[in-house]
Scaffold this motif. Structure first.
Motif, short mmCIF file in Angstrom:
data_model
loop_
_atom_site.label_atom_id
_atom_site.label_comp_id
_atom_site.label_asym_id
_atom_site.label_seq_id
_atom_site.Cartn_x
_atom_site.Cartn_y
_atom_site.Cartn_z
N SER A 61 0.93 -1.09 -0.20
CA SER A 61 0.06 -0.13 0.03
C SER A 61 0.80 1.32 -0.14
CB SER A 61 -1.07 0.00 1.40
OG SER A 61 -1.79 -1.07 1.28
N VAL A 90 1.62 1.82 -3.57
CA VAL A 90 0.68 2.28 -4.19
C VAL A 90 0.58 3.99 -4.00
CG1 VAL A 90 -1.84 2.59 -4.17
CG2 VAL A 90 -0.71 0.10 -4.25
N TRP A 118 -4.66 5.61 -4.46
CA TRP A 118 -5.54 4.51 -4.62
C TRP A 118 -6.51 4.69 -5.98
CZ3 TRP A 118 -4.59 0.95 -1.16
CH2 TRP A 118 -4.16 1.22 -0.10
N LEU A 132 -5.44 1.46 -8.28
CA LEU A 132 -6.01 0.36 -8.40
C LEU A 132 -7.27 0.03 -9.22
CD1 LEU A 132 -6.03 -0.17 -4.49
CD2 LEU A 132 -4.51 -1.07 -6.22
N SER A 177 -1.00 -2.75 -15.78
CA SER A 177 -1.41 -2.13 -14.65
C SER A 177 0.03 -1.49 -13.96
CB SER A 177 -2.05 -2.91 -13.43
OG SER A 177 -3.32 -3.20 -13.85
N ALA A 187 -0.01 -1.55 -8.12
CA ALA A 187 -1.27 -2.15 -8.21
C ALA A 187 -1.54 -3.88 -8.23
CB ALA A 187 -2.09 -1.55 -9.24
N ILE A 236 -0.83 -5.50 -5.10
CA ILE A 236 -1.96 -5.50 -4.22
C ILE A 236 -2.92 -6.53 -4.68
CG2 ILE A 236 -4.24 -4.10 -3.54
CD1 ILE A 236 -1.96 -3.30 -2.20
N TYR A 237 -3.31 -6.56 -5.86
CA TYR A 237 -4.24 -7.89 -6.19
C TYR A 237 -3.54 -9.13 -6.10
CZ TYR A 237 -5.59 -3.82 -9.87
OH TYR A 237 -5.72 -2.56 -10.43
#
Length: 332
Positions: A58, A61, A67, A70, A184, A188, A191-192
């Protein structure tokens, strides 16, 4: 939302540095999972690792734009991609619990060969005699490692297949990603992947976390998958914390390296993980590599590096590289 395109010639040194950092973190990650595999279930390690990892990711990111990055136009593709990575990881780690660290790492490096093989039916690519020869040599290396040698005579033969199956899952994900064209930001994508790990490990906890299915089993790999959750011992907490940090750094470094550098060039540096894994296996677990392991490793690595050399040779300036060099080969 696609991240901005970065010139591959602008920061080649940075891309190589990122991939080498990623490989070092993968080696440390694998070493820690092997260390902890005797007392904790895999899904517990994955959960703790991913919770810490998603918090660290995060931060990346936020540094890359907040954010809003994302948001994606292809959530289904990212879901399938993440689940395939999770499958590859879980299968690989199950094998790692009983295999020498260097051996498991070497067997996983057949991934680029699987990618080249899958490109024929999935992407309709023509594969010439040079890459066919590389495929034959690489899979010969796998066969050599499957020989009933004294190096690992006490290990079930089926366990040797687990890193190879994991590599096939990973290769399928890579070819699918290239075919559908998902893009992406590096953070991101990290995070996925971490979210997918958390969801799968939670489902595993409710399904097998009680540990009843592990009772009476002889297979160490199955016990590792089905063992009951236990609260980490004080001396192991730092290991879980490092696992989480490694997870975030790996996801970011691999994605960023392939966005900044030429894919075939960056991919060839992933083979630095082989000597790293062999060295850690020797130092931490007293796993001295025998001649069969070294021969098989040399055949697999040589074949994979040759595939990447052919990709660089075939791709003209501005041309999209072939499937084996399109995306990172290692686990996220």
């Amino acid at each position: 939302m696609s991240a901005p395109v970065v010139s591959v010639d602008a920061t080649p040194v940075r891309a190589i540095a990122l991939i080498l950092i990623g490989m070092a973190c993968i080696s440390v990650n694998d070493m820690l999972i092997k260390l902890l595999s005797g007392g904790y279930p895999l899904h517990q390690m994955v959960f703790i690792r991913s919770v810490i990892g998603i918090m660290a990711a995060s931060v990346f990111v936020w540094l890359e734009g907040g954010w809003r990055i994302l948001k994606t136009e292809r959530p289904g593709l990212h879901l399938i991609r993440a689940l395939l990575i999770v499958s590859a990881n879980m299968i690989y780690f199950a094998g790692l619990s009983v295999l020498p660290l260097g051996l498991a790492t070497a067997l996983f490096f057949v991934a680029p060969l699987f990618i080249t093989l899958l490109a024929i039916p999935v992407l309709g690519e023509a594969v010439g005699r040079h890459r066919i020869t590389a495929l034959f040599i690489g899979f010969t290396g796998v066969a050599v490692m499957m020989l009933p040698a004294t190096d690992w005579s006490d290990i079930p033969r089926a366990a040797l297949l687990l890193p190879v199956i994991a590599a096939a899952c990973y290769a399928g994900m890579q070819v699918m990603t290239r075919k559908l064209g998902a893009k992406s930001a590096a953070s991101a994508m990290a995070i996925y992947i971490q979210l997918a790990f958390i969801v799968v490990s939670c489902v595993s906890y409710f399904a097998v976390g009680h540990g009843r299915y592990a009772e009476g089993l002889d297979s160490e790999s199955l016990i590792f998958l089905l063992r009951a959750w236990v609260w980490p011992a004080p001396e192991d907490i730092w290991k879980f914390a490092v696992l989480g940090a490694m997870s975030a750094i790996i996801g970011y470094c691999l994605s960023a390296a392939y966005r900044l550098g030429n894919a075939a060039t960056v991919a060839s540096y992933e083979y630095a993980a082989l000597p790293m894994a062999i060295m850690l296996g020797w130092i931490v677990f007293a796993e001295r590599p025998g001649w069969i392991m070294l021969l098989g490793t040399a055949l697999i690595a040589g074949a994979g590096l040759y595939v990447f050399a052919r990709e660089r040779h075939r791709a003209a300036p501005g041309e999209v590289p072939g499937p084996a060099a399109e995306r990172p080969l290692r686990r996220g």
